[in-house]
Design a protein around this motif. Structure first.
Motif, PDB file in Angstrom:
ATOM      1  N   UNK A 182       0.196  -3.484 -11.784  1.00 48.50           N
ATOM      2  CA  UNK A 182       0.937  -2.564 -10.925  1.00 48.50           C
ATOM      3  C   UNK A 182       1.635  -1.509 -11.776  1.00 48.50           C
ATOM      4  N   UNK A 183       1.464  -0.221 -11.458  1.00 49.34           N
ATOM      5  CA  UNK A 183       2.163   0.821 -12.221  1.00 49.34           C
ATOM      6  C   UNK A 183       3.669   0.569 -12.266  1.00 49.34           C
ATOM      7  N   UNK A 184       4.265   0.823 -13.424  1.00 50.91           N
ATOM      8  CA  UNK A 184       5.701   0.570 -13.602  1.00 50.91           C
ATOM      9  C   UNK A 184       6.534   1.282 -12.549  1.00 50.91           C
ATOM     10  N   UNK A 185       6.147   2.518 -12.202  1.00 49.37           N
ATOM     11  CA  UNK A 185       6.963   3.280 -11.258  1.00 49.37           C
ATOM     12  C   UNK A 185       6.933   2.671  -9.856  1.00 49.37           C
ATOM     13  N   UNK A 223      10.488   0.379  -8.772  1.00 52.53           N
ATOM     14  CA  UNK A 223      11.124   1.292  -7.818  1.00 52.53           C
ATOM     15  C   UNK A 223      12.303   0.616  -7.127  1.00 52.53           C
ATOM     16  N   UNK A 224      13.315   1.412  -6.831  1.00 54.09           N
ATOM     17  CA  UNK A 224      14.458   0.958  -6.034  1.00 54.09           C
ATOM     18  C   UNK A 224      14.366   1.617  -4.659  1.00 54.09           C
ATOM     19  N   UNK A 225      14.801   0.907  -3.648  1.00 48.71           N
ATOM     20  CA  UNK A 225      14.815   1.501  -2.314  1.00 48.71           C
ATOM     21  C   UNK A 225      13.405   1.759  -1.797  1.00 48.71           C
ATOM     22  N   UNK A 226      13.273   2.821  -1.028  1.00 48.88           N
ATOM     23  CA  UNK A 226      11.979   3.167  -0.438  1.00 48.88           C
ATOM     24  C   UNK A 226      11.062   3.777  -1.487  1.00 48.88           C
ATOM     25  N   UNK A 227       9.802   3.346  -1.475  1.00 47.71           N
ATOM     26  CA  UNK A 227       8.811   3.923  -2.378  1.00 47.71           C
ATOM     27  C   UNK A 227       7.541   4.185  -1.599  1.00 47.71           C
ATOM     28  N   UNK A 228       7.026   5.397  -1.708  1.00 47.15           N
ATOM     29  CA  UNK A 228       5.829   5.803  -0.988  1.00 47.15           C
ATOM     30  C   UNK A 228       4.683   6.018  -1.969  1.00 47.15           C
ATOM     31  N   UNK A 229       3.576   5.355  -1.698  1.00 50.12           N
ATOM     32  CA  UNK A 229       2.349   5.554  -2.469  1.00 50.12           C
ATOM     33  C   UNK A 229       1.421   6.366  -1.580  1.00 50.12           C
ATOM     34  N   UNK A 275      16.703   8.710   0.863  1.00 50.33           N
ATOM     35  CA  UNK A 275      16.068   9.000  -0.424  1.00 50.33           C
ATOM     36  C   UNK A 275      14.924   8.024  -0.655  1.00 50.33           C
ATOM     37  N   UNK A 276      13.962   8.436  -1.441  1.00 51.44           N
ATOM     38  CA  UNK A 276      12.812   7.591  -1.770  1.00 51.44           C
ATOM     39  C   UNK A 276      12.171   8.127  -3.045  1.00 51.44           C
ATOM     40  N   UNK A 277      11.296   7.326  -3.626  1.00 49.47           N
ATOM     41  CA  UNK A 277      10.497   7.782  -4.752  1.00 49.47           C
ATOM     42  C   UNK A 277       9.029   7.740  -4.341  1.00 49.47           C
ATOM     43  N   UNK A 278       8.204   8.435  -5.099  1.00 46.60           N
ATOM     44  CA  UNK A 278       6.803   8.625  -4.703  1.00 46.60           C
ATOM     45  C   UNK A 278       5.874   8.355  -5.877  1.00 46.60           C
ATOM     46  N   UNK A 279       4.782   7.683  -5.595  1.00 45.29           N
ATOM     47  CA  UNK A 279       3.670   7.572  -6.533  1.00 45.29           C
ATOM     48  C   UNK A 279       2.460   8.239  -5.890  1.00 45.29           C
ATOM     49  N   UNK A 280       1.858   9.175  -6.591  1.00 43.60           N
ATOM     50  CA  UNK A 280       0.658   9.829  -6.096  1.00 43.60           C
ATOM     51  C   UNK A 280      -0.570   9.141  -6.670  1.00 43.60           C
ATOM     52  N   UNK A 306      -8.455   0.829  -4.273  1.00 40.39           N
ATOM     53  CA  UNK A 306      -9.292  -0.367  -4.105  1.00 40.39           C
ATOM     54  C   UNK A 306      -8.994  -1.410  -5.187  1.00 40.39           C
ATOM     55  N   UNK A 307      -8.062  -1.097  -6.075  1.00 43.36           N
ATOM     56  CA  UNK A 307      -7.730  -2.028  -7.159  1.00 43.36           C
ATOM     57  C   UNK A 307      -6.825  -3.153  -6.647  1.00 43.36           C
ATOM     58  N   UNK A 308      -6.824  -4.241  -7.388  1.00 43.44           N
ATOM     59  CA  UNK A 308      -6.083  -5.431  -6.960  1.00 43.44           C
ATOM     60  C   UNK A 308      -4.601  -5.131  -6.725  1.00 43.44           C
ATOM     61  N   UNK A 309      -3.975  -4.363  -7.610  1.00 38.36           N
ATOM     62  CA  UNK A 309      -2.539  -4.113  -7.459  1.00 38.36           C
ATOM     63  C   UNK A 309      -2.236  -3.407  -6.144  1.00 38.36           C
ATOM     64  N   UNK A 310      -3.157  -2.534  -5.721  1.00 35.39           N
ATOM     65  CA  UNK A 310      -2.957  -1.792  -4.480  1.00 35.39           C
ATOM     66  C   UNK A 310      -3.233  -2.689  -3.273  1.00 35.39           C
ATOM     67  N   UNK A 311      -4.302  -3.489  -3.355  1.00 30.39           N
ATOM     68  CA  UNK A 311      -4.685  -4.341  -2.224  1.00 30.39           C
ATOM     69  C   UNK A 311      -3.633  -5.401  -1.931  1.00 30.39           C
ATOM     70  N   UNK A 312      -2.814  -5.737  -2.913  1.00 35.79           N
ATOM     71  CA  UNK A 312      -1.704  -6.661  -2.666  1.00 35.79           C
ATOM     72  C   UNK A 312      -0.673  -6.025  -1.730  1.00 35.79           C
ATOM     73  N   UNK A 313      -0.579  -4.717  -1.773  1.00 39.14           N
ATOM     74  CA  UNK A 313       0.361  -3.990  -0.913  1.00 39.14           C
ATOM     75  C   UNK A 313      -0.281  -3.623   0.419  1.00 39.14           C
ATOM     76  N   UNK A 314      -1.581  -3.325   0.372  1.00 37.95           N
ATOM     77  CA  UNK A 314      -2.328  -2.952   1.575  1.00 37.95           C
ATOM     78  C   UNK A 314      -3.748  -3.477   1.433  1.00 37.95           C
ATOM     79  N   UNK A 315      -4.061  -4.628   2.046  1.00 41.77           N
ATOM     80  CA  UNK A 315      -5.396  -5.205   1.924  1.00 41.77           C
ATOM     81  C   UNK A 315      -6.506  -4.276   2.417  1.00 41.77           C
TER      82      UNK A 315
END
Length: 247
Positions: A11-14, A18-24, A48-53, A62-71
């Motif tokens: 999972x990317x460090x950012x 992340x604290x609070x809301x985070x949007x990928x 407030x929120x942080x963002x990962x693009x 489609x990577x495992x780290x992402x599918x853990x958040x959204x299958x």
């Protein structure tokens, strides 16, 4: 799901720090719907929120780290690290409704009246189930398909124009005698999550060569609605350079 299972070494460090809301997200119509709503909540409440693009063209989603958040492996994904353990939300409409419940306590973008709230949900679900899939298929078959299949382009173009026509009926007041400025709410309606869900898609009609200005002449109230929302500062920011991969 515990945070132990939610995040891994991959999972990317950012994201995992992340604290609070985070949007990928990525600056697509679905991404923009949540982006615009977060920007509106910022203006209304100081949210407030942080963002990962991510670049969905490289299949990061489609990577495992992402599918853990959204299958389902789709953007956007919203993670609320204010919850313990962190709470991930997939599906644009569900993310918007989560934010509405948790972060719009005054219902500035929703409705306290049960019937108005249901009307708002009707239009959200209509776009989620009918509008976005059809318009998405037009985009696919005109831009991404390896061969030009005219039947598919025509079918999904015509279905998209049909759902534009449904929005036009609502906004024009054809059967109610009351023109509306927004999709849901009594009288002329109130700007709400129904509009926020729908606008990022509809506004992009002119980025697809399948649609012509002549096609859109049938929807004068819809065209005014597009422009009305485009004037909102939060809408401009929500589709803007902050979410561009190559900024």
């Amino acid at each position: 799901m515990s945070s132990h299972n939610l995040y891994t070494d991959e999972t990317p460090d950012e994201v995992k720090n992340a604290k609070g809301l985070h949007l990928i997200t990525m600056n697509t119509p679905n991404g923009q719907a949540v982006q615009v709503f977060l920007e509106e909540l910022k203006d209304a409440y100081g949210v407030d929120w942080t963002t990962t693009l991510v670049d969905i063209r490289t299949n990061d989603q489609k990577k495992d780290w992402f599918l853990r958040l959204d299958p389902n492996g789709r953007i956007p994904v919203l993670v609320d690290n204010n919850q313990s353990p962190p709470f991930p939300s997939m599906e644009t409409s569900a993310e918007i409704l989560y934010l509405l419940k948790q972060y719009d306590k005054k219902d500035m973008f929703g409705f306290s009246d049960d019937l108005e709230r249901n009307e708002c949900l009707q239009w959200m679900f209509f776009w989620h189930g009918s509008g976005a899939p059809y318009q998405g298929q037009v985009n696919h078959f005109t831009r991404a398909a390896p061969e030009k299949i005219q039947y598919a382009i025509d079918r999904f173009k015509n279905e998209t124009l049909r759902v534009f026509g449904v929005l036009e009926i609502q906004l024009s007041g054809k059967y109610t005698g009351q023109e509306k400025e927004y999709l849901a709410g009594k009288g002329k309606g109130m700007y709400s999550v129904a509009d926020i869900k729908t606008w990022p898609w509809v506004k992009g009609w002119n980025t697809n060569p399948a649609f012509t200005e002549e096609d859109m002449k049938a929807f004068p109230n819809l065209m005014k609605w597009i422009d009305r929302i485009a004037e909102r500062p939060a809408a401009q920011r929500g589709i803007g350079d902050a979410y561009a991969l190559n900024k």
